[in-house]
Design a protein around this motif. Structure first.
Motif, short mmCIF file in Angstrom:
data_model
loop_
_atom_site.label_atom_id
_atom_site.label_comp_id
_atom_site.label_asym_id
_atom_site.label_seq_id
_atom_site.Cartn_x
_atom_site.Cartn_y
_atom_site.Cartn_z
N LEU A 1 0.65 -1.04 -0.14
CA LEU A 1 0.00 0.29 0.13
C LEU A 1 1.60 1.17 0.31
O LEU A 1 0.92 2.24 -0.57
CB LEU A 1 -0.90 -0.13 1.09
N GLN A 2 1.97 1.51 0.84
CA GLN A 2 2.62 1.96 0.85
C GLN A 2 3.25 2.73 -0.33
O GLN A 2 3.49 4.05 -0.87
CB GLN A 2 3.93 1.79 1.39
N VAL A 3 4.09 1.75 -1.31
CA VAL A 3 4.70 1.83 -2.17
C VAL A 3 3.41 2.15 -3.87
O VAL A 3 3.57 3.16 -4.18
CB VAL A 3 5.19 0.70 -3.30
N LEU A 4 2.23 1.60 -3.41
CA LEU A 4 1.22 2.00 -4.78
C LEU A 4 0.78 3.38 -4.18
O LEU A 4 0.43 4.05 -5.08
CB LEU A 4 -0.04 1.59 -3.97
N LEU A 5 0.49 3.90 -2.77
CA LEU A 5 0.43 5.67 -2.64
C LEU A 5 1.97 6.17 -3.22
O LEU A 5 0.81 7.43 -3.83
CB LEU A 5 0.54 5.64 -1.16
N ASP A 6 3.07 5.58 -3.19
CA ASP A 6 3.92 6.24 -3.52
C ASP A 6 3.97 7.40 -4.95
O ASP A 6 4.08 7.69 -5.57
CB ASP A 6 5.47 5.76 -3.73
N LEU A 7 3.13 5.37 -5.59
CA LEU A 7 2.74 6.06 -7.41
C LEU A 7 1.99 6.31 -7.47
O LEU A 7 2.21 7.44 -9.00
CB LEU A 7 2.89 4.52 -8.07
N LEU A 8 0.73 6.44 -6.92
CA LEU A 8 -0.16 7.12 -7.25
C LEU A 8 0.63 8.64 -6.43
O LEU A 8 -0.30 9.86 -7.84
CB LEU A 8 -1.53 6.75 -6.19
N PHE A 9 0.81 9.12 -5.49
CA PHE A 9 1.47 10.54 -5.41
C PHE A 9 2.45 11.46 -6.34
O PHE A 9 1.85 12.46 -7.16
CB PHE A 9 2.03 10.98 -4.09
N VAL A 10 2.94 10.22 -6.89
CA VAL A 10 3.98 10.70 -8.05
C VAL A 10 3.20 11.28 -9.11
O VAL A 10 3.08 12.00 -10.26
CB VAL A 10 5.34 10.27 -8.43
N THR A 11 2.25 10.24 -9.60
CA THR A 11 1.78 10.15 -11.39
C THR A 11 0.51 11.23 -10.76
O THR A 11 0.31 12.44 -11.27
CB THR A 11 0.40 8.95 -11.30
N ALA A 12 -0.39 11.93 -9.34
CA ALA A 12 -0.98 12.92 -8.88
C ALA A 12 -0.13 14.20 -9.72
O ALA A 12 -0.64 15.14 -9.91
CB ALA A 12 -1.73 12.74 -7.91
N ALA A 13 1.39 14.24 -9.12
CA ALA A 13 2.21 15.10 -8.97
C ALA A 13 2.27 15.55 -10.37
O ALA A 13 2.44 16.45 -10.67
CB ALA A 13 3.39 14.85 -7.87
N ILE A 14 2.49 14.39 -11.75
CA ILE A 14 3.19 14.80 -12.29
C ILE A 14 1.48 15.23 -13.05
O ILE A 14 1.82 16.14 -14.25
CB ILE A 14 3.64 13.31 -13.47
N HIS A 15 0.93 14.91 -13.49
CA HIS A 15 -0.62 15.80 -13.93
C HIS A 15 -1.12 16.41 -13.09
O HIS A 15 -0.76 18.28 -14.44
CB HIS A 15 -1.89 15.00 -13.10
N TRP A 16 -0.71 17.26 -12.22
CA TRP A 16 -0.75 19.13 -11.59
C TRP A 16 0.64 19.08 -12.54
O TRP A 16 0.52 20.85 -12.36
CB TRP A 16 -1.17 18.66 -10.30
N SER A 17 1.15 19.35 -12.51
CA SER A 17 2.51 20.02 -13.18
C SER A 17 3.41 19.24 -14.40
O SER A 17 3.72 20.23 -14.91
CB SER A 17 3.78 19.65 -12.56
N GLY A 18 1.65 19.82 -15.26
CA GLY A 18 2.27 19.92 -16.81
C GLY A 18 2.15 18.26 -17.22
O GLY A 18 1.82 18.68 -18.52
N GLY A 19 1.41 17.26 -16.43
CA GLY A 19 1.46 16.26 -17.86
C GLY A 19 2.65 15.77 -18.13
O GLY A 19 3.30 15.54 -17.80
#
Length: 758
Positions: free
Chosen positions: A71-89
């Protein structure tokens, strides 16, 4: 891994901050304006703000739960994916965070496929994000520096292939790297655990200390001996656990070790507070970290207390009579040598009294040996009471006693002690209800009036004792020249010795040596005889001493050596291959400067290999000058020649020096073999010598074997070789060859024929 996750989050935040401040300072990023966020963006931010720290708390339950780790690693992946989306995709510079998560998974998961799976999931999430933005499933976050037109599908595909490829490579590399690290760490840990377990469970004391002796580590054996290091008394120092001699020894050895000088093994005494007694330890030291000023010293200590006690008991057994506790023949010989040296230095006198109990055999035959043994013990007690503490009373076998009387001024002092002795022995002995009367006959020889050689003093005292018996027993006689019937004979021998050498009157007789295990003759001893034209065949005891006194022993010894080697080569041609010949070496020969040169010359002339030659040297000869003897014996052994210590057991101090000499064989003196079947002391000494020789990897040969009982005793105690009349008397070369053929070849051939018939 909690710290790693928080560090990654901090690195990501710093990355965004630096990008804002340094990479695009003039561009106002919408992510820094919360009031511009949509409701879904705010909800997602709140979710990550709560979920990410929650699963990263240092909770033991969560830490040990594998599902939480996923769950920790999955949250990390989701967090990074969301951060990429918010910073321009697709144009976001945050995609390298996927690489950090791949490395994180390599730390978290031991299985490679799990790490590879995390890398693929990250690549898949990135691809899903790009596809969703391209298909307008998710609104693309426009950055101020982005163009109005959306990136082309080809650009996004190439970008996804680049990120997916790099992420896959990093996950594969991270998995293999961590597998190697874990494997090496496991090997190091196992090695450390094995070393720690070995040190902790070793049977020897193992310690680590500073140069001042302060103990830093003790294994379990050390704690059992010394006590725990965490005591109330503070630090424990080795220097406080030994005596002054041990402190000096430790200081010197510590200095050697710290200077990288091999200290070797050394012995020291250590006071054991836990055991409550002093222990003898054999210590070996080493050091590590030699390049640092504050070195630590490691030591391994082997407890040799029991071994030293056994050695002391063995020495006591070897030098004292078991029955009476008096010094035996060996210790008496040593005391005689000391008395001679002291008298020579102080210009004083001492006397040797040889005693033999009259008709003692009748008591043994009529009342039994138990009564006889009790009587011998009581006689020993009375003898000790009659003489002074400085005198030595010894039992040399049977009912024979020898008394060494020191610092006697004249015969009056000796007569006073003798009268006291006769009066004391005249009193009856009450033993097991029997009243026994014992008388004794004795002979006295004084130093230096009668003789200055202690061995000859014993002989002359013995002669005087037999003279006392001839006078009716129960008296003591002083030796005089009239008792020596051979004085004129000795004069004739001394005067004709040179002529005998020139005329070739000397002969060699050969006495075989039998290998006990194979029952075959493996060697012979060359014994010189003199065919005197007037006195007949003379034994070496009659002329060897005279040859040494006249200086002819070197010339005679060279003739014996050359003739023995020549004859052995003749036998070799007769088929006696591998037969070794032994030659006696006197003290004068050993001290001669050209001995090694002469031996080498004789071997070259006769063509005999050095391996077939053996030198027999008595202990007393070697101990005259041990340092020089070691040097000469080393040169001799370099020629392949064997060295045998003759009459072993008759020298006391040489036991401590035995390991210094290049010795191959110990030859038990016949005095210890003669009564092995009856005398427990002689049996114990012979057994001890055989055991000692075996432990030192030395051959042991017993001389003077005359009975089957002696042979059985030596065979039972694993004696290697025997020599004596039981095997063969010394014989001339032609007769000796017949014995050699019969024993070396005949019996073996018969045995083979018998096997064939079977």
């Amino acid at each position: 891994m909690v710290k790693l996750r928080w560090a990654m989050l901090a690195a990501l935040f710093c990355y965004v901050l630096l990008a804002e401040l340094f990479l695009a300072p003039d561009i106002d990023l919408p992510i820094f304006h919360i009031e511009q966020w949509s409701l879904s963006l705010k909800a997602t931010a709140i979710f990550f703000a709560v979920a990410f720290p929650l699963v990263s708390l240092p909770c033991s339950v969560w830490r040990n739960c594998r599902l939480v780790i996923y769950l920790q690693v999955l949250l990390d992946l989701l967090f990074v994916t969301a951060a990429i989306h918010w910073s321009g995709g697709v144009v976001s510079w945050l995609w390298p965070a996927y690489l950090l998560i791949s490395l994180e998974s390599a730390f978290l998961f031991e299985k490679k496929r799990e790490v590879w799976g995390i890398g693929m999931i990250g690549a898949a999430l990135y691809g899903v994000l790009l596809a969703a933005e391209q298909l307008d499933f998710i609104a693309t976050v426009r950055m101020p520096f982005m163009e109005e037109e959306s990136p082309s599908i080809l650009f996004e595909l190439l970008m996804w292939l680049w990120v997916a490829g790099v992420n896959t490579v990093v996950s594969f590399f991270g998995a293999f790297l961590m597998d190697k690290i874990r494997s090496d760490h496991q090997k190091v840990q196992q090695s450390q655990e094995a070393l720690t377990g070995f040190i902790a469970t070793a049977h020897d004391l193992i310690f680590c200390c500073r140069q001042d002796g302060t103990l830093l580590y003790l294994n379990q054996v050390g704690q059992d001996m010394i006590g725990p290091l965490e005591g109330e008394g503070g630090d424990i120092s080795l220097f406080n656990l030994t005596d002054e001699e041990g402190k000096g020894l430790l200081a010197r050895q510590f200095e050697k070790v710290t200077r990288r000088i091999d200290a070797g093994h050394f012995e020291m005494r250590l006071l054991s507070p836990a055991v409550g007694r002093i222990l003898d330890l054999e210590v070996s030291l080493s050091t590590c970290c030699n390049d640092v000023p504050d070195q630590v010293i490691w030591g391994v200590c082997h407890d040799i207390t029991e071994r030293n006690l056994a050695q002391r008991e063995l020495i006591k057994l070897a030098h004292h009579d078991v029955l009476t506790g008096l010094p035996n023949r060996i210790l008496l010989h040593d005391r005689l040598q000391q008395a001679r040296a002291f008298a020579h230095r102080m210009n004083s006198r001492f006397a040797l009294l040889f005693l033999d109990m009259d008709r003692f055999k009748i008591i043994n035959d009529t009342l039994g040996h138990a009564v006889g043994d009790d009587l011998l013990r009581m006689i020993a007690q009375r003898l000790k009471a009659c003489f002074r503490e400085t005198d030595t009373v010894a039992r040399i076998g049977g009912d024979e006693f020898v008394v060494l009387m020191l610092n006697v001024t004249d015969r009056t002092d000796i007569c006073t002690l003798n009268d006291k002795l006769l009066q004391e022995l005249a009193q009856p002995f009450m033993i097991r209800g029997h009243e026994l009367f014992v008388t004794t006959s004795g002979g006295v020889c004084t130093y230096p009036d009668d003789e200055d050689d202690v061995e000859i003093m014993m002989q002359k005292a013995d002669i005087a004792m037999y003279h006392a018996k001839a006078l009716g027993r129960n008296n003591i006689q002083f030796y005089n020249d009239g008792m020596d019937q051979n004085s004129s004979r000795r004069f004739t021998i001394a005067n004709s010795m040179r002529r005998g050498l020139d005329r070739g009157e000397f002969r060699l007789y050969y006495q075989p040596k039998l290998d006990v295990s194979s029952d075959c003759i493996v060697a012979t001893e060359a014994l010189v005889r003199w065919q005197h034209p007037e006195l007949g065949l003379l034994a070496p005891t009659e002329f060897i001493q005279l040859a040494e006194e006249s200086g002819l022993i070197v010339e005679l010894g060279e003739w014996v050596l050359r003739e023995a080697c020549r004859q052995n080569m003749v036998w070799r041609q007769e088929g006696m291959r591998g037969l070794r010949v032994a030659v006696n070496l006197s003290g004068y020969q050993l001290q001669h400067s050209r001995l090694v040169e002469t031996v080498r010359k004789v071997l070259d002339e006769t063509g005999m290999p050095g391996e077939l030659l053996e030198f027999e040297i008595t202990e007393s000869v070697i101990m005259q000058n041990p340092d020089y003897a070691v040097e000469v014996l080393n040169e001799i052994t370099n020629l392949g020649i064997h060295i045998s210590i003759d009459d072993f057991g008759t020298g006391y101090s040489s036991l401590a020096h035995l390991k210094r000499f290049s010795v191959n064989t110990l030859k038990i003196d016949k005095s210890f073999v003669r009564d092995v079947e009856n005398n427990t002391t002689d049996a114990a000494i012979a057994s001890a010598i055989i055991a000692m020789g075996s432990s030192l990897n030395l051959k042991v040969i017993a001389e003077g074997v005359e009975t089957e009982q002696q042979m059985d005793f030596l065979r039972d105690n694993n004696c290697d070789q025997v020599q004596g009349f039981l095997i063969s008397r010394p014989l001339p070369a032609d007769q000796a060859l017949k014995v050699l053929r019969q024993k070396c070849i005949g019996e073996l051939a018969q045995g083979r024929e018998a096997l064939k018939e079977r």
